[in-house]
Design an enzyme around this catalytic site. Structure first.
Site, PDB file in Angstrom:
ATOM      1  NE  ARG A  65       8.010  82.381  20.359  1.00 37.87           N
ATOM      2  CZ  ARG A  65       7.102  82.133  21.278  1.00 37.87           C
ATOM      3  NH1 ARG A  65       7.395  82.314  22.557  1.00 37.87           N
ATOM      4  NH2 ARG A  65       5.895  81.704  20.950  1.00 37.87           N
ATOM      5  CG  ASP A 306      -0.827  87.574  22.918  1.00 39.51           C
ATOM      6  OD1 ASP A 306       0.294  87.633  23.450  1.00 39.51           O
ATOM      7  OD2 ASP A 306      -1.692  86.738  23.244  1.00 39.51           O
ATOM      8  CG  HIS A 310       4.421  78.540  18.438  1.00 33.59           C
ATOM      9  ND1 HIS A 310       5.218  78.453  19.558  1.00 33.59           N
ATOM     10  CD2 HIS A 310       3.221  79.022  18.872  1.00 33.59           C
ATOM     11  CE1 HIS A 310       4.523  78.863  20.622  1.00 33.59           C
ATOM     12  NE2 HIS A 310       3.320  79.219  20.230  1.00 33.59           N
TER      13      HIS A 310
END
Length: 435
Positions: A65, A306, A310
């Site tokens: 991120r 993967d 969040h």
């Protein structure tokens, strides 16, 4: 620091070695492997009885991120999660903000990576400018900046001509193109597998044909260009069959699958569980079982996390409006250990799909556990029981708490991770205690 691990089961996929031996580590490298104890002394000794020692995992898809979404996670938090997951190298996709389509962005990411320790960071460059699927990115400049391959992340290309030109360009650079095989028109913005579960819940579907059509196109382009293509995150039995057929014809294609696709099926979205909102979507039990078989036989040569952390708000809307993906660094190896317990993988196959297979995709040296090899290792206790508690920093390290496995008890986990011969993570009250 020098370290001796006694009576440990060594899993070395590069040589096929699988035996209980003693392993000595000194100056960042392995300096002893054998049934006999070494003559020299070590600073620390660990009892590895009942544990497996294998090369640390190489994760072909993990989003940290940064840059652009540090409200979700960052390098510092996700490095700790990777180390706790027994991972020694992660590959970052190019869909950051800004996109990895210029050497300046590569340098920015590499600068952040240089400030962390105990984890190798590799970067995929964008296949097209801005991931818009139209004009090709300057792949030669990105390669010189250090990119290990190229891809367009989840973004589609405008048409087959762009795809062909991208493969021709990459082939000239001797570079691998990482392809997410999903036809955007057939997927049509869907969010669930096209089947009885998704239909009953009224969720927009993504048919199996979306993966199959994309694979057929790309495989035909590989036949024309000779370029190396790695297919990312396969999800269907038909996709695995097409891959095997292409490999049988000698085409330079490989593939990975996310560990959660080997553990979950479309029924897990029941109740509109946003934690099971994934791209590609969870498929049927038949698809899952076919993927497991393809992994065991080596048709699918790599298993990745993967990882997509969040913030909590990303998963609280109605299912189609939630952001897909799960935080998965710390469940990569435990999910595969479960397959070993189920008799679907051998421990050596687990080691191969998480280290050797990914290394070959990246063109890295084969990870090995032999004298002279770098000591990037993970010690696994296959019988260690632990329960995921995303609120407990000793149980969960990622800032992303979006995992469908919260509250689940696993049997087997990494208990020690070494990078360059240095212990970078150790499980609390680990089964392998210091002598």
């Amino acid at each position: 620091m020098s370290l001796l691990i006694r009576n440990v089961r060594v899993l070395d996929p590069s040589s096929g070695f699988d035996a209980v031996v003693n392993v000595g580590i000194r100056d960042g490298r392995i300096d002893h492997r054998g049934e006999a104890l070494p003559d020299t002394a070590y600073d620390q000794t660990l009892d590895g009885d009942g544990c497996w020692l294998m090369p640390s995992a190489i994760d072909l898809a993990a989003r940290f991120r940064e840059p652009g979404a540090t409200h979700k996670a960052d390098f510092q938090s996700e490095t700790g999660a990777a180390q706790a997951g027994g991972i020694g190298c992660v590959v970052l996709p190019p869909d950051t903000s800004p996109v990895v389509d210029s050497p300046a962005v590569v340098d920015r990411i590499n600068g952040k990576a240089a400030r962390i320790h105990g984890l190798d960071i590799a970067v995929l460059g964008a296949l097209t400018q801005g991931l818009k699927g139209e004009a090709l990115a300057s792949m030669s400049a990105l390669q010189r900046a250090g990119c290990v391959g190229f891809g367009n992340a989840l973004a589609p290309l405008r048409n087959a001509l762009v795809a062909r030109r991208a493969l021709e360009y990459a082939h000239g650079l001797n570079a691998t193109v990482h392809v997410f095989a999903q036809d955007a028109d057939l997927a049509n913005g869907g969010c669930a597998h096209e089947g009885p579960v998704g239909t009953r819940l009224g969720l927009p579907p993504i048919p199996i044909a979306a993966e199959v059509a994309a694979l057929r196109l790309w495989i035909s382009l590989v036949e024309d260009t000779g370029a190396r293509v790695h297919f990312c995150r396969l999800s269907t039995a038909s996709g695995a069959q097409l891959l095997e057929s292409a490999q049988a014809r000698g085409l330079p294609v490989s593939a990975d699958v996310a560990a959660h696709q080997l553990a979950m099926i479309d029924a897990d979205v029941e109740g509109f569980d946003a934690m099971a909102h994934l791209v590609p979507p969870l498929r049927t039990a038949r698809d899952r079982d076919s993927l497991r078989e393809a992994v065991a036989r080596g048709v699918i040569s790599a298993v990745c996390s993967d990882h997509q952390p969040h913030e909590p708000d990303a998963k609280i809307n109605p299912f189609p409006l939630t952001e897909p993906g799960i935080a998965a660094l710390e469940t990569l190896l435990p999910l595969l250990i479960e397959l070993v317990h189920a008799g679907l993988l051998s421990p050596l196959q687990l080691a191969a799909r998480t280290s050797l297979g990914p290394a070959l995709v990246l063109g890295r040296a084969e990870p090995a556990i032999s004298p002279g090899s770098p000591a990037n290792l993970v010690l696994i206790d296959p019988e260690r029981r632990w329960t995921i508690d995303t609120r407990d920093p000793l149980s969960w390290h990622s800032r992303g708490r979006n995992t469908p496995f919260a509250g689940r008890t696993f049997c087997g986990r990494p208990v020690l991770t070494l990078h360059g011969g240095r212990i970078v993570w150790q499980a609390p009250a680990a089964a392998a205690g210091a002598a």
